[in-house]
Structures are given as C-alpha cells and as structure tokens.
Design a protein around this motif. Structure first.
Motif, mmCIF file in Angstrom:
data_model
loop_
_atom_site.group_PDB
_atom_site.id
_atom_site.type_symbol
_atom_site.label_atom_id
_atom_site.label_comp_id
_atom_site.label_asym_id
_atom_site.label_seq_id
_atom_site.Cartn_x
_atom_site.Cartn_y
_atom_site.Cartn_z
ATOM 1 N N ALA A 4 -5.930 11.521 -16.060
ATOM 2 C CA ALA A 4 -6.208 11.298 -14.760
ATOM 3 C C ALA A 4 -5.504 10.260 -13.916
ATOM 4 N N THR A 5 -4.132 9.984 -12.929
ATOM 5 C CA THR A 5 -3.831 8.712 -12.864
ATOM 6 C C THR A 5 -3.784 8.609 -11.626
ATOM 7 N N ASP A 6 -3.463 6.722 -11.417
ATOM 8 C CA ASP A 6 -3.815 6.378 -9.459
ATOM 9 C C ASP A 6 -2.520 5.983 -9.664
ATOM 10 N N ALA A 7 -1.239 6.253 -8.300
ATOM 11 C CA ALA A 7 -0.388 6.095 -6.892
ATOM 12 C C ALA A 7 0.776 5.227 -7.951
ATOM 13 N N SER A 8 0.009 4.401 -7.658
ATOM 14 C CA SER A 8 1.300 3.128 -8.820
ATOM 15 C C SER A 8 1.425 3.188 -9.860
ATOM 16 N N GLU A 9 0.846 4.662 -10.936
ATOM 17 C CA GLU A 9 1.448 4.706 -11.911
ATOM 18 C C GLU A 9 2.692 5.381 -11.912
ATOM 19 N N LYS A 10 2.599 5.808 -11.252
ATOM 20 C CA LYS A 10 3.285 7.772 -9.670
ATOM 21 C C LYS A 10 4.563 7.096 -10.082
ATOM 22 N N LEU B 48 0.697 -1.085 0.112
ATOM 23 C CA LEU B 48 0.137 -0.534 0.438
ATOM 24 C C LEU B 48 0.728 1.324 -0.106
ATOM 25 N N LEU B 49 1.758 1.204 1.701
ATOM 26 C CA LEU B 49 2.749 2.838 1.129
ATOM 27 C C LEU B 49 3.493 2.545 0.244
ATOM 28 N N ARG B 50 3.941 1.516 -0.660
ATOM 29 C CA ARG B 50 5.192 1.728 -1.058
ATOM 30 C C ARG B 50 4.692 1.164 -2.925
ATOM 31 N N HIS B 51 4.176 1.392 -3.136
ATOM 32 C CA HIS B 51 3.471 1.082 -4.314
ATOM 33 C C HIS B 51 2.102 0.810 -4.590
ATOM 34 N N GLY B 52 1.265 1.618 -3.669
ATOM 35 C CA GLY B 52 -0.101 2.209 -4.174
ATOM 36 C C GLY B 52 -0.803 1.628 -4.489
ATOM 37 N N LEU B 53 -0.909 -0.309 -4.413
ATOM 38 C CA LEU B 53 -1.183 -1.161 -4.089
ATOM 39 C C LEU B 53 -2.283 -2.052 -3.152
ATOM 40 N N LYS B 54 -3.777 -1.910 -3.108
ATOM 41 C CA LYS B 54 -4.268 -3.122 -2.221
ATOM 42 C C LYS B 54 -3.487 -4.463 -1.728
ATOM 43 N N PRO B 55 -4.232 -5.196 -1.101
ATOM 44 C CA PRO B 55 -3.552 -6.392 -1.079
ATOM 45 C C PRO B 55 -3.289 -7.369 -2.052
ATOM 46 N N ALA B 56 -4.989 -7.858 -2.907
ATOM 47 C CA ALA B 56 -4.976 -8.287 -4.291
ATOM 48 C C ALA B 56 -3.680 -7.687 -5.432
ATOM 49 N N ARG B 57 -3.227 -6.535 -5.026
ATOM 50 C CA ARG B 57 -2.854 -6.308 -6.078
ATOM 51 C C ARG B 57 -3.618 -5.667 -6.956
ATOM 52 N N THR B 58 -4.547 -4.556 -6.460
ATOM 53 C CA THR B 58 -5.233 -3.639 -7.579
ATOM 54 C C THR B 58 -5.182 -2.181 -6.673
ATOM 55 N N PRO B 59 -5.120 -1.074 -7.751
ATOM 56 C CA PRO B 59 -4.628 0.478 -7.762
ATOM 57 C C PRO B 59 -5.103 1.128 -6.256
ATOM 58 N N VAL B 60 -4.999 1.419 -5.476
ATOM 59 C CA VAL B 60 -5.594 2.324 -4.963
ATOM 60 C C VAL B 60 -6.243 4.016 -5.779
ATOM 61 N N PHE B 61 -6.825 4.140 -5.810
ATOM 62 C CA PHE B 61 -7.267 5.998 -6.366
ATOM 63 C C PHE B 61 -7.077 7.093 -6.324
ATOM 64 N N VAL B 62 -7.441 7.140 -5.268
ATOM 65 C CA VAL B 62 -6.955 8.694 -3.785
ATOM 66 C C VAL B 62 -6.187 8.591 -3.419
ATOM 67 N N MET B 63 -5.810 7.660 -2.444
ATOM 68 C CA MET B 63 -4.534 7.483 -1.413
ATOM 69 C C MET B 63 -3.028 7.639 -2.660
ATOM 70 N N PRO B 64 -2.434 8.762 -1.821
ATOM 71 C CA PRO B 64 -1.869 9.732 -2.353
ATOM 72 C C PRO B 64 -0.245 8.169 -2.225
ATOM 73 N N SER B 65 0.568 7.250 -2.699
ATOM 74 C CA SER B 65 1.096 6.525 -1.974
ATOM 75 C C SER B 65 2.256 7.029 -1.919
ATOM 76 N N GLU B 66 2.213 7.500 -3.449
ATOM 77 C CA GLU B 66 4.038 8.199 -3.832
ATOM 78 C C GLU B 66 4.177 9.419 -3.165
ATOM 79 N N ASP B 67 3.106 9.860 -2.271
ATOM 80 C CA ASP B 67 4.181 10.195 -1.122
ATOM 81 C C ASP B 67 4.939 9.770 0.111
ATOM 82 N N TYR B 68 4.513 8.074 -0.045
ATOM 83 C CA TYR B 68 5.117 7.445 1.358
ATOM 84 C C TYR B 68 5.600 6.156 0.693
ATOM 85 N N ALA B 69 6.439 6.342 -0.263
ATOM 86 C CA ALA B 69 6.993 5.566 -1.405
ATOM 87 C C ALA B 69 8.055 5.692 -1.335
#
Length: 299
Positions: free
Chosen positions: A175-181, A112-133
């Motif tokens: 617009a992109t999700d965190a996993s794309e950034k 979640l924090l490093r890759h912007g992904l849920k446990p099923a490895r699908t992306p989170v949409f709003v959470m700015p995981s790029e800030d925590y990667a």
C-alpha cells in the motif's frame, strides 16, 4: 508422543515469536515511512493572482470530495469506521477554527494538493492527493479561497487508527501514500480546458484514487477490507460503462447511487457526485466512452 508434542510446541513458539517480530517491524517501519521527509520541489504560489471565484470554489468543494471527507462546513467527520478491521478515520477540521489547515500558506496548499505533503513535507496517508495533483491553478485558487472563507468550526481532534495488516502493507510497499503515486515533475494546467472532451478527462482525474490512473479498477490499495474492488471504467467487455447507453442513464446512476437494474452501488462518493452539474457529468460520460479497453483490476 512426548517428543512430537515438544516439536509442535517449539514450532508454535517460533511462529509466535516470528509473528511478534514481524508485527513490531511493521509498526516501526510504517511510522518511519509516514514521518519521512519527501524531497520534492514545491513551487511557490500566489493563489490570489488568479482572482479566485468563491462560487466556483464552493462548487469544487462540494463535487470533488472535500465535503464528503471533511464535512459540508469543513469541520471534520468520521470518514471510515470499519468494525471488522478496526480501521477508523476522523478527518481534520480544515476551517480557521484551529484545524491543521488554518495556517496553511498558498505554497502549503500546493504541497498538499499537488504533492500529497504536509507543510513539513512529510506525506499525508489517507488523503487522495493524486486526484488533485493535476487540478488547474485557477481551480486550486478558487477551492482554497472558499475553504479559507468557511466559518470557523470548533476544533475536533482528528484521529486515525490503522489496522496492523495495513501498516504492514504500507511498510513493505504493498500500500502506498499519495506522494508515492504522483508524478511530481508533471506540471498542472493553469486553466481549466475549454474543449468538452478535455474537460471530461480533466474531471475524471478525480476518479484515479479509487479506479486507478488507468481507470481500469481493481482492489483499492489501503481501503478497508470490506470495500469491494473499484469498477473498470474503460471500454473492456466487462466494464460497468457498458450498462449505460446514454449520458442520461449515467447521470441517473451518479445522482441516485443505483445501477440501471436498480441495485445499490456499495461504495462511491455520491454526496459529491450528485452535486455535479449535468454538463460536467455529460463530459465525464463522453470521455469514459472513448477509453481504450484495459483488463479489469489493472488500475
């Protein structure tokens, strides 16, 4: 005249049908994109090996945006309610009270924090995981330990209503999700840096979600239409940093939510920023003052 009316009427029908097809495509493609599985290698972690410091974890929770989005107790809250566009976000409960994160493993938190992904490895949409990667391992361990120690809050249903225009922008890559950034191949540091300048750079990474990876600002992708563009934080001639000649002035702005001239800043996570220590704010100020100029809006 009748012929003209028929032509115009026919054109309007074609446009309406075209708009309907586009809207339908946006709905289908955006849903497909949100539910895609992202093929990223997620490192297995034992966060307990870093002997997490709960006091440090609480500080990170309050100053890195977690409480701003999920509430001081992690119970979830309304984060966005933009009446003009219909954009609405009620964030998840992240405590042990039945929320989505209640059963996360250490590796799930890393995903979640490093890759912007849920446990099923699908992306989170709003959470700015790029800030925590690029958050250091010891800080991730402290933050996760603190979240797990939060009292169990009653479950509240998370809700996300995304405007059709934003869905279309997401579906077609505007617009992109965190996993794309995120650069998923870049390793994060194990420890927080000791050098003051490096600390400023490390802390300022949490500004990237709004101000861009280059901190040059611009329209925030995926933000409500009513939100203004993020400011340029580099040393460009039109940078907002030119308003602050000293670290003291910068701290005052971060704590008060007001510019040096007394005007109110519209959108900034001041609940989190005002909780930061003087030492961290001074480190961020010092780092931002060293940034080379970049054109405003280039993020």
């Amino acid at each position: 005249m009748n012929k003209l009316i028929k032509i115009v009427g026919g054109s309007l029908v074609v446009l309406a049908v075209g708009a309907g097809i586009t809207a339908g495509a946006a709905m289908v493609l955006s849903e497909r994109k949100m539910n895609r599985v992202v093929d990223v290698r997620v490192a297995r972690f034992d966060l307990g090996a870093f002997q997490p410091n709960l006091e440090r974890g609480e500080y990170l929770f309050l100053t890195r945006g977690c409480s701003e989005c999920h509430g001081v107790q992690g119970e979830g809250r309304v984060m966005i309610d933009d009446q003009s566009s219909g954009f609405y976000i009620h964030t998840p409960n992240i405590t042990r009270g039945g929320g989505a994160a209640a059963t996360y493993s250490d590796t799930d938190w890393i995903a979640l924090l490093r890759h912007g992904l849920k446990p099923a490895r699908t992306p989170v949409f709003v959470m700015p995981s790029e800030d925590y990667a690029q958050m250091a391992d010891e800080d991730v361990a402290a933050l996760v330990a603190y979240i797990r120690a939060l009292p169990a809050a009653p479950e509240k249903k998370a809700e996300m209503r995304i405007p059709l225009m934003l869905k279309a922008m997401y579906a077609f890559g505007v617009a992109t999700d965190a996993s794309e950034k995120i650069d998923h191949t870049k390793p994060a540091p194990a420890r927080v840096p000791n050098d003051l300048h490096a600390q400023g750079e490390y802390i300022a990474k949490t500004c990237a979600g709004c101000h861009g990876a280059g901190l040059a600002g611009g329209k925030i992708p995926g933000a409500p239409p009513s939100w203004p563009a993020a400011a340029n934080l580099t040393s460009a001639a039109d940078s907002v940093m030119n308003r602050y000649a000293s670290a003291e002035q910068f701290r005052q702005m971060m704590r008060s939510g007001k510019r040096a001239d007394g005007t109110t800043i519209a959108v900034m996570p001041f609940e989190s920023l005002r909780a930061m220590s003087d030492a961290e704010l001074d480190a961020v100020f010092g780092f931002l003052k060293t940034l080379q100029p970049k054109a405003s809006g280039t993020r």
